[in-house]
Design a protein around this motif. Structure first.
Motif, short mmCIF file in Angstrom:
data_model
loop_
_atom_site.label_atom_id
_atom_site.label_comp_id
_atom_site.label_asym_id
_atom_site.label_seq_id
_atom_site.Cartn_x
_atom_site.Cartn_y
_atom_site.Cartn_z
N THR A 132 -3.64 2.00 5.54
CA THR A 132 -2.31 2.53 5.26
C THR A 132 -1.44 1.49 4.56
O THR A 132 -0.59 1.84 3.74
CB THR A 132 -1.59 3.03 6.54
N ARG A 140 0.52 1.81 0.97
CA ARG A 140 1.92 1.41 0.74
C ARG A 140 2.02 0.46 -0.46
O ARG A 140 2.88 0.63 -1.31
CB ARG A 140 2.48 0.75 2.01
N VAL A 188 2.28 7.42 2.47
CA VAL A 188 1.47 7.23 3.68
C VAL A 188 1.66 8.43 4.59
O VAL A 188 2.79 8.78 4.93
CB VAL A 188 1.90 5.92 4.40
N GLY A 234 1.81 10.50 8.03
CA GLY A 234 2.06 10.20 9.43
C GLY A 234 0.80 10.52 10.22
O GLY A 234 0.25 11.61 10.07
N SER A 279 5.69 9.63 9.04
CA SER A 279 5.79 8.32 8.40
C SER A 279 7.12 8.26 7.65
O SER A 279 7.83 9.26 7.56
CB SER A 279 4.63 8.09 7.43
#
Length: 162
Positions: free
Chosen positions: A142, A146, A152, A154, A159
């Motif tokens: 993840t 980013r 990303v 959740g 998220s």
């Protein structure tokens, strides 16, 4: 609830979480790495997917030896990863379902040749060696998303991108 039933629920949820991350990446991302010492995104994603398969490859054994039982997963595409994960879920469910309830308390050993890495009950192995391990590496994945400005998903709640 039986031990098997609880592992089946967790297996399904964790596999779906991994699939959600795979849905965000493309083949163009596979060679990217955040640092020269880091795995590429493709290597890391393959490791996460192969850890899922350890349910069927490692847990039925009493001893899992890296030197004889482990072969790192090599992939060529994101679709290949998705297919391996999807097919692996079916085999993993069958493995858990077929393992007698009392076997979850039997001793399991992870080793690399003569070096014993860990010895614990199979129920502890599925949680500590497999699930926690893949969650750790999926968390790294993840961060890769980013850094690539890929939204990303959740995984255990929303998220920042949802």
């Amino acid at each position: 609830m039986s031990i098997k039933k609880s592992f089946l629920i967790e297996l399904e949820k964790e596999t779906n979480n991994t699939a959600r991350i795979l849905d965000r990446i493309t083949d163009d991302h596979l060679d990217w790495r955040p640092h020269e010492k880091s795995m590429s995104l493709g290597e890391l994603a393959a490791h996460v997917v192969e850890l899922h398969s350890w349910v069927s490859k490692a847990i039925p054994k009493d001893v899992f030896d890296f030197k004889t039982d482990y072969q790192p997963l090599k992939i060529n595409s994101v679709e290949e990863l998705k297919d391996i994960l999807k097919k692996g879920l079916i085999v993993n469910k069958q493995t858990i379902d077929q393992l007698p309830e009392e076997d979850w308390l039997k001793e399991w050993v992870l080793r690399a040749g003569d070096w014993e890495i860990v010895r614990l009950p199979k129920a502890g192995a599925i949680r500590f060696v497999i699930t926690n391990h893949l969650i750790h590496h999926r968390g790294q994945l993840t961060v890769y998303l980013r850094l690539l400005n890929i939204p990303v998903p959740g995984l255990y709640g929303p998220s920042a991108d949802e």
